[in-house]
Design an enzyme around this catalytic site. Structure first.
Site, PDB file in Angstrom:
ATOM      1  N   ASP A  37       0.894  -1.116  -0.091  1.00 35.89           N
ATOM      2  CA  ASP A  37       0.108  -0.021  -0.080  1.00 35.89           C
ATOM      3  C   ASP A  37       0.878   1.216  -0.068  1.00 35.89           C
ATOM      4  O   ASP A  37       2.108   1.167   0.238  1.00 35.89           O
ATOM      5  CB  ASP A  37      -0.886  -0.172   1.269  1.00 35.89           C
ATOM      6  CG  ASP A  37      -1.456   1.231   1.455  1.00 35.89           C
ATOM      7  OD1 ASP A  37      -2.307   1.627   0.685  1.00 35.89           O
ATOM      8  OD2 ASP A  37      -1.301   1.571   2.767  1.00 35.89           O
ATOM      9  N   ASP A  39      -0.058   5.032   0.935  1.00 33.59           N
ATOM     10  CA  ASP A  39      -0.235   5.970   2.061  1.00 33.59           C
ATOM     11  C   ASP A  39      -0.311   5.607   3.590  1.00 33.59           C
ATOM     12  O   ASP A  39      -1.039   4.403   3.649  1.00 33.59           O
ATOM     13  CB  ASP A  39      -1.659   6.590   1.862  1.00 33.59           C
ATOM     14  CG  ASP A  39      -1.867   7.443   0.496  1.00 33.59           C
ATOM     15  OD1 ASP A  39      -0.849   7.449  -0.250  1.00 33.59           O
ATOM     16  OD2 ASP A  39      -2.851   8.010   0.103  1.00 33.59           O
TER      17      ASP A  39
HETATM   18 MG   LIG Z   1      -2.881   3.112   3.798  1.00 33.03          MG
END
Ligand SMILES: [Mg+2]
Length: 252
Positions: A37, A39
């Site tokens: 992922d 962020d």
């Molecule tokens: Mg995230």
């Protein structure tokens, strides 16, 4: 296994340490692909909140982001609502946000080390494409997938819409599967790392799903957790020792 795992989670939480329970089978040691992922995993920020700062709508957007990452509202709907608030924002804001991104402690070392060990690496983000491509370039990743913001016909402002398929939790898991197929490897050989509720489908599709400083609900449902600051501990879960890490950092 499930009961033991639950007991170990409680024990690790009360002692402020991390415990991962993994079957000691052949797949523990032959992982080939790591999917991240973006962020709050590879980078410290939530990019949509950063864009919202410059658009003057940070409070509204950040509140929706928080609820979405906790799994309280549907990700697709939350993304639509947040992107709508960005209508009319100058495209140049994306460049400003890019220049202010900070990488998570250990992210650069981990990616260099994994590349050196022969892994394929990917970022699959519910954030936005120009930023995911920047992260891919900076960290030497092989793949980047993210949402695409629509731009006005004069190319100057965001329209408050996205174009193409929205990268939500289900899409993240599908993309992980697509990359594994393209690389000719099985899902058992895939590691996924993420922090949000929208990462759960991909964490549970991968042979090893790691919740990284994740929201409580994500920690409960993922098979492994890292609650230390540095991403380098992904290497520990793959069976590499501190000594191995020292060697990897010397030879990088
Ligand atoms: Mg995230």
């Amino acid at each position: 296994m499930d009961i033991l795992r639950t007991e170990l989670i409680e024990l690790s939480a009360s002692h402020g340490t991390d415990v991962a329970l993994q079957p000691d089978d052949v797949f523990r040691k032959n992982k080939r692909l790591v999917v991240f992922d973006m962020d709050s995993t590879l980078i410290c920020q939530e990019v949509i909140d950063e864009i919202a700062k410059y658009a003057g709508v940070v409070d509204q957007v950040a509140a929706i982001t928080e609820a979405a990452m906790n799994g309280e509202i549907d990700f697709k709907e939350s993304l639509r609502r947040r992107v709508t608030l960005l209508n009319g924002t100058s495209v140049s804001v994306l460049e400003t946000v890019k220049q202010n991104l900070t990488f998570t402690e250990g992210a650069r070392f981990l990616c260099r080390a994994l590349k050196r060990l022969g892994f394929k690496l990917a970022v699959i983000s519910g954030g936005f494409m120009p930023l995911a491509l920047y992260v891919k370039a900076e960290l030497g990743l092989d793949y980047a997938f993210a949402n695409q913001l629509m731009v006005s016909s004069d190319g100057l402002t965001l329209t408050g819409e996205t174009t193409g398929p929205i990268v939500d939790g289900i899409r993240k898991a599908e993309l992980l599967d697509v990359i594994a197929q393209a690389e000719g490897i099985t899902l058992n050989q895939v590691v996924a790392v993420g922090d949000g509720a929208n990462d759960l489908p991909m964490l549970n599709t991968a042979g090893l799903g790691i919740a990284f400083n994740a929201k409580p609900r994500v920690q409960e449902q993922a098979r492994a957790r890292i609650n230390q600051k540095s991403l380098k501990y992904v290497l520990t879960l793959l069976g590499y020792s501190e000594k191995d890490m020292e060697q990897l950092s010397r030879e990088n």
